[in-house]
Design a protein around this motif. Structure first.
Motif, mmCIF file in Angstrom:
data_model
loop_
_atom_site.group_PDB
_atom_site.id
_atom_site.type_symbol
_atom_site.label_atom_id
_atom_site.label_comp_id
_atom_site.label_asym_id
_atom_site.label_seq_id
_atom_site.Cartn_x
_atom_site.Cartn_y
_atom_site.Cartn_z
ATOM 1 N N LEU A 100 0.818 -1.197 0.000
ATOM 2 C CA LEU A 100 0.000 0.000 0.000
ATOM 3 C C LEU A 100 0.857 1.254 0.000
ATOM 4 N N THR A 101 1.927 1.246 0.798
ATOM 5 C CA THR A 101 2.820 2.401 0.856
ATOM 6 C C THR A 101 3.530 2.632 -0.478
ATOM 7 N N GLY A 102 4.034 1.542 -1.068
ATOM 8 C CA GLY A 102 4.728 1.673 -2.342
ATOM 9 C C GLY A 102 3.815 2.107 -3.469
ATOM 10 N N SER A 103 2.622 1.523 -3.545
ATOM 11 C CA SER A 103 1.695 1.896 -4.620
ATOM 12 C C SER A 103 1.180 3.316 -4.450
ATOM 13 N N THR A 104 1.066 3.785 -3.220
ATOM 14 C CA THR A 104 0.639 5.171 -2.992
ATOM 15 C C THR A 104 1.681 6.150 -3.529
ATOM 16 N N ARG A 105 2.951 5.809 -3.356
ATOM 17 C CA ARG A 105 4.002 6.681 -3.870
ATOM 18 C C ARG A 105 4.027 6.690 -5.401
ATOM 19 N N ILE A 106 3.597 5.567 -6.008
ATOM 20 C CA ILE A 106 3.672 5.459 -7.471
ATOM 21 C C ILE A 106 2.450 6.069 -8.139
ATOM 22 N N ILE A 107 1.240 5.687 -7.665
ATOM 23 C CA ILE A 107 0.017 6.115 -8.361
ATOM 24 C C ILE A 107 -0.820 7.103 -7.561
ATOM 25 N N GLY A 108 -0.356 7.477 -6.374
ATOM 26 C CA GLY A 108 -1.036 8.529 -5.631
ATOM 27 C C GLY A 108 -2.165 8.036 -4.745
ATOM 28 N N ASP A 109 -3.135 8.929 -4.510
ATOM 29 C CA ASP A 109 -4.204 8.649 -3.554
ATOM 30 C C ASP A 109 -5.176 7.571 -4.024
ATOM 31 N N SER A 110 -5.155 7.243 -5.304
ATOM 32 C CA SER A 110 -6.066 6.208 -5.805
ATOM 33 C C SER A 110 -5.574 4.800 -5.521
ATOM 34 N N ALA A 111 -4.410 4.645 -4.906
ATOM 35 C CA ALA A 111 -3.823 3.331 -4.659
ATOM 36 C C ALA A 111 -4.726 2.422 -3.823
ATOM 37 N N PRO A 112 -5.315 2.907 -2.691
ATOM 38 C CA PRO A 112 -6.184 2.004 -1.922
ATOM 39 C C PRO A 112 -7.350 1.463 -2.732
ATOM 40 N N GLY A 113 -7.966 2.309 -3.568
ATOM 41 C CA GLY A 113 -9.075 1.840 -4.393
ATOM 42 C C GLY A 113 -8.643 0.816 -5.426
#
Length: 351
Positions: free
Chosen positions: A184-197
């Motif tokens: 979750l942390t890595g994907s948030t840095r890559i694709i932003g706030d839409s990562a959790p969705g």
């Protein structure tokens, strides 16, 4: 100047490192992907087990791993062993019948409408002409040997891949919460706030497809076993496991219940043969249209073409476990495209 090129140097080092890791892990990629799919699908069950065991992760992961061995690996081993044994026995029986001159077409073949008499007459002439029979046997021997060898390799690699996947699953269960946080942390840095969705969409899609594939296969296998028991077909357990495996392939179960019906006709049980055909067409194959929509109850449908291409392409790319990986990967891509283009976050149904 050095500081200017320093980010590019770091990026190049990371790219080369990722490429190197990919080549190291490539032989195990199929098993790892299958392990990820299985772990995501059974993660809610693992969390409930972990709660009952008061947070003992190693014990909970070990119990889940042993359960996977009993549910996944052991049936596949039994099918592989019995298939090899039955093929060898069938070959010996056909050869003995040819040597004794007792091989004859089944009596019911001539009664098949339109083509029955033609096929029956051709087979009788073929069996009566030993030279023609030997020539045909030599012509078909190599393709048959290649087919059986390919099937054995696929099943054998399936046993190895599923065994490795079960081993990997233990660590995914045990360290899954930390891996989930890191992802979750890595994907948030890559694709932003839409990562959790996006991660939620992926997990829901994987669970939906796996539940649909495995749940439908299990339901079809149970219905098939009931029909085999009623009709008196031998080797019920083996046929049930084979039905479960072939249920993952479009139009796979008719190969099993159709073969059982042919065996019943050949044994002179015409009524039970007709019963097996009706049972298979209406109930065994009909389960596919009832259970999958129940198991995957939300979202748009995954087109049949994608399911077929996912199964066939998955087997070609990953071997036996590609039956699961192929449709799942296409379903995830299809769901993400829907999410990004239409704004839907639904789980695709496999039809």
């Amino acid at each position: 100047m050095e500081k200017r090129f320093e980010p590019y140097a770091r990026l190049a080092a990371v790219i080369f490192l990722v490429i190197g890791c990919f080549f190291v892990l490539r032989p195990f990629l199929a098993a790892m992907l299958f392990a990820v799919c299985v772990s995501i699908s059974s993660w809610p069950l693992y969390l409930r087990l972990l709660h009952r065991l008061k947070g003992r992760r190693n014990l909970a992961a070990a119990i889940m791993t042993v359960s996977l061995v009993l549910v996944v690996v052991l049936p596949l081993v039994l099918v592989t062993y019995n298939l090899a044994d039955n093929v060898s026995r069938m070959y010996d029986q056909i050869r003995a019948a040819l040597d004794a001159g007792g091989l004859q077409p089944p009596s019911w073949l001539a009664s098949v409408p339109l083509v029955g008499e033609t096929i029956d007459g051709y087979l009788r002439r073929l069996i009566g002409d030993r030279e023609e029979l030997l020539r045909l046997g030599k012509t078909m021997l190599e393709p048959a040997r290649h087919f059986l060898a390919s099937g054995g390799i696929v099943l054998g690699s399936g046993v190895a891949q599923t065994s490795l996947a079960v081993f990997v699953s233990f660590f995914l269960y045990r360290d899954g919460q930390q891996l989930q946080l890191a992802l979750l942390t890595g994907s948030t840095r890559i694709i932003g706030d839409s990562a959790p969705g996006v991660l939620l969409t992926i997990s829901r899609t994987v669970r939906g497809v796996m539940y649909g594939l495995l749940g439908t296969a299990l339901a079809q296998a149970l219905v098939a076993v009931a029909g085999f028991l009623i009709a008196g077909v031998p080797a019920v357990a083996l046929l049930g496991i084979a039905t479960f495996i072939l249920s993952l392939v479009p139009v796979g179960p008719p190969l099993i219940w159709g073969g059982a019906a042919i065996w019943l006709f050949n044994e002179g049980h015409t009524g039970w043969g007709i019963f097996m055909l009706v049972w298979g067409a209406l109930l065994i194959s009909g389960v596919d249209n009832v259970v999958k929509p129940m198991l995957i109850s939300r979202g748009s449908s995954l087109p049949f073409l994608l399911v077929l291409l996912g199964v066939l392409g998955g087997v070609l790319a990953f071997g036996f476990v590609g039956l699961f990986i192929g449709p799942t990967l296409l379903a995830v891509l299809y769901s993400l495209l829907q999410t990004w283009t239409v704004g839907e976050t639904s789980v695709p149904q496999v039809k």
